[in-house]
Write a protein that holds these residues in place. Structure first.
Motif, PDB file in Angstrom:
ATOM      1  N   THR A  94       0.828  -1.208   0.000  1.00 43.12           N
ATOM      2  CA  THR A  94       0.000   0.000   0.000  1.00 43.12           C
ATOM      3  C   THR A  94       0.857   1.250   0.000  1.00 43.12           C
ATOM      4  O   THR A  94       0.582   2.221  -0.735  1.00 43.12           O
ATOM      5  N   ARG A 214      -7.190  -0.249   3.119  1.00 40.09           N
ATOM      6  CA  ARG A 214      -7.910   0.939   3.576  1.00 40.09           C
ATOM      7  C   ARG A 214      -7.815   1.160   5.089  1.00 40.09           C
ATOM      8  O   ARG A 214      -7.600   2.295   5.531  1.00 40.09           O
ATOM      9  N   ARG A 218      -6.283   4.618   6.727  1.00 38.90           N
ATOM     10  CA  ARG A 218      -6.984   5.498   7.672  1.00 38.90           C
ATOM     11  C   ARG A 218      -6.156   5.717   8.929  1.00 38.90           C
ATOM     12  O   ARG A 218      -6.005   6.847   9.396  1.00 38.90           O
TER      13      ARG A 218
END
Length: 413
Positions: A94, A214, A218
């Motif tokens: 990521t 995700r 966050r």
């Protein structure tokens, strides 16, 4: 409290093998290796390429550094923060995918709008595929370097910096390409570094998974948003100034500035090393006031003689690169003295991180960024290249006063 010193070789070896000590050593060694290779890279480039070629190449490299700086979103730091508690492959995948996609998108925009943003670099349109390929490799390697440090394998980070030195070998074969030869040599080293980094990560059983995690994004954004903004504000001037000098004073002055700054940046490694250690110490609950005083005393003990030596022998050092670069001697002296004020500001940044005082961090970073660029532009137009030196000195001297005011207001003095 007395500090117990190692009594024999075995204890000394155990002390040096502690992850914190070993990694600190390799990170510092990497900085000096990078500086050494950088010095020889520009010395050889100055001998085989024209000053105009050096100026254009440095501006191209600075534009790329600025795109990387904007796109990384603090995820390189989040890799270090979250590696111990999350799936390393997904975190790293990521942290590579998101910033690199943003960097490449920003690169396409920069190439399309170069006539407006930096018309002096319109040549980038003719090398767009190469520019984007190097940009992508640079972005990925940047994150991989943080991952190697997070894995407590800073000796691998050191190996990468050794490999980057191969850019020197490409300079002469690419000389017929002019400025693009310098830029190509710079980029090839990162492509080779990307290959080596993947091999080294695999040896650590880490293989980045191409994905967008995700929940990690966050949590990482909550952790790094303020520090990311502050990091951009502090680092952006280093990327923007060469482009600004190119616009105001021309390619030759850009080369003079870049080479002079590259030499003086050796001084800036001293506060970087000590304030990084201060941040680590504070994060582990060390007594901050005593650590800050020791940090400042240690930095000044090294910086003051280093500044004197560089001021006395800077001219022959610049002469080694090329006789045309001796003109940067006055700039070198002013930048060197500015290192004293830079060290104070960097110390405060570490204090603010430990205290989690993101507001003060952003205030100081914003002040430095705006003042340095604004004063630099104004003073260059009036005094020439030395005006940028005056801007460095005035900005960080004022920043030191601002640090004192903040510390007094916070009651941290």
């Amino acid at each position: 409290m007395a500090v117990a010193l190692p009594k024999n070789f075995s204890e000394v070896r155990q002390h040096l093998e502690q992850p914190l000590i070993r990694n600190s050593f390799f990170i510092m060694a990497s900085s000096f290796v990078a500086a050494g290779f950088g010095f020889f890279f520009w010395m050889i480039a100055a001998r085989f390429y024209s000053q105009a070629d050096v100026g254009v190449a440095t501006a191209l490299m600075s534009s790329m550094g600025l795109l990387i700086l904007i796109s990384r979103l603090g995820l390189d730091q989040s890799v270090i923060r979250f590696f111990p508690s999350r799936d390393k492959n997904r975190v790293l995948g990521t942290a590579v995918l998101v910033p690199t996609a943003i960097a490449l998108g920003a690169g396409v925009f920069f190439i399309a709008a170069v006539d407006v943003l930096a018309p002096e670099l319109a040549v980038v349109r003719t090398i767009a595929p190469l520019y984007l390929a190097i940009l992508g490799a640079y972005s990925i390697v940047w994150v991989f370097e943080g991952a190697l440090n997070a894995l407590r394998k800073s000796e691998y980070y050191f190996a990468l910096n050794l490999l980057y030195g191969t850019r020197i070998l490409f300079l002469v074969p690419l000389v017929s390409l002019g400025a693009m030869g310098i830029f190509g040599a710079f980029g090839l080293s990162f492509i080779l570094g990307l290959i080596l980094a993947l091999i080294l990560l695999a040896r650590c059983s880490v293989r980045p998974t191409p994905c967008v995690d995700r929940p990690f994004l966050r949590e990482a954004w909550q952790f790094s948003a303020g520090a990311y903004i502050a990091g951009i504000l502090m680092s952006a001037p280093n990327m923007v100034i060469p482009i600004m000098v190119l616009h105001v004073l021309g390619a030759e002055s850009t080369a003079n500035y870049y080479i002079t700054y590259a030499i003086v940046s050796i001084l800036f490694m001293i506060p970087y090393a000590f304030t990084t250690s201060l941040f680590v110490e504070g994060s582990h609950g060390g007594e901050m006031k005593r650590s800050v005083l020791r940090t400042l005393a240690s930095m000044f003990a090294l910086l003051i003689p280093a500044i004197i030596i560089l001021s006395l022998f800077g001219e022959p050092i610049l002469g080694l690169i090329g006789k045309d670069y001796v003109e940067g001697m006055a700039l070198l002296r002013v930048l060197a003295v500015s290192a004293l004020f830079v060290s104070v500001c960097q110390t405060f940044i570490s204090i603010a991180k430990v205290r989690n005082d993101i507001r003060s961090l952003v205030v100081l970073s914003g002040f430095v960024s705006i003042a340095l660029l604004g004063l630099g532009y104004a003073l260059m137009n009036r005094f020439g290249l030395i005006g940028m030196g005056y801007a460095w000195f005035a900005t960080y001297a004022a920043g030191t006063l601002l640090v004192g005011l903040i510390l007094k207001k916070k009651g941290w003095l």
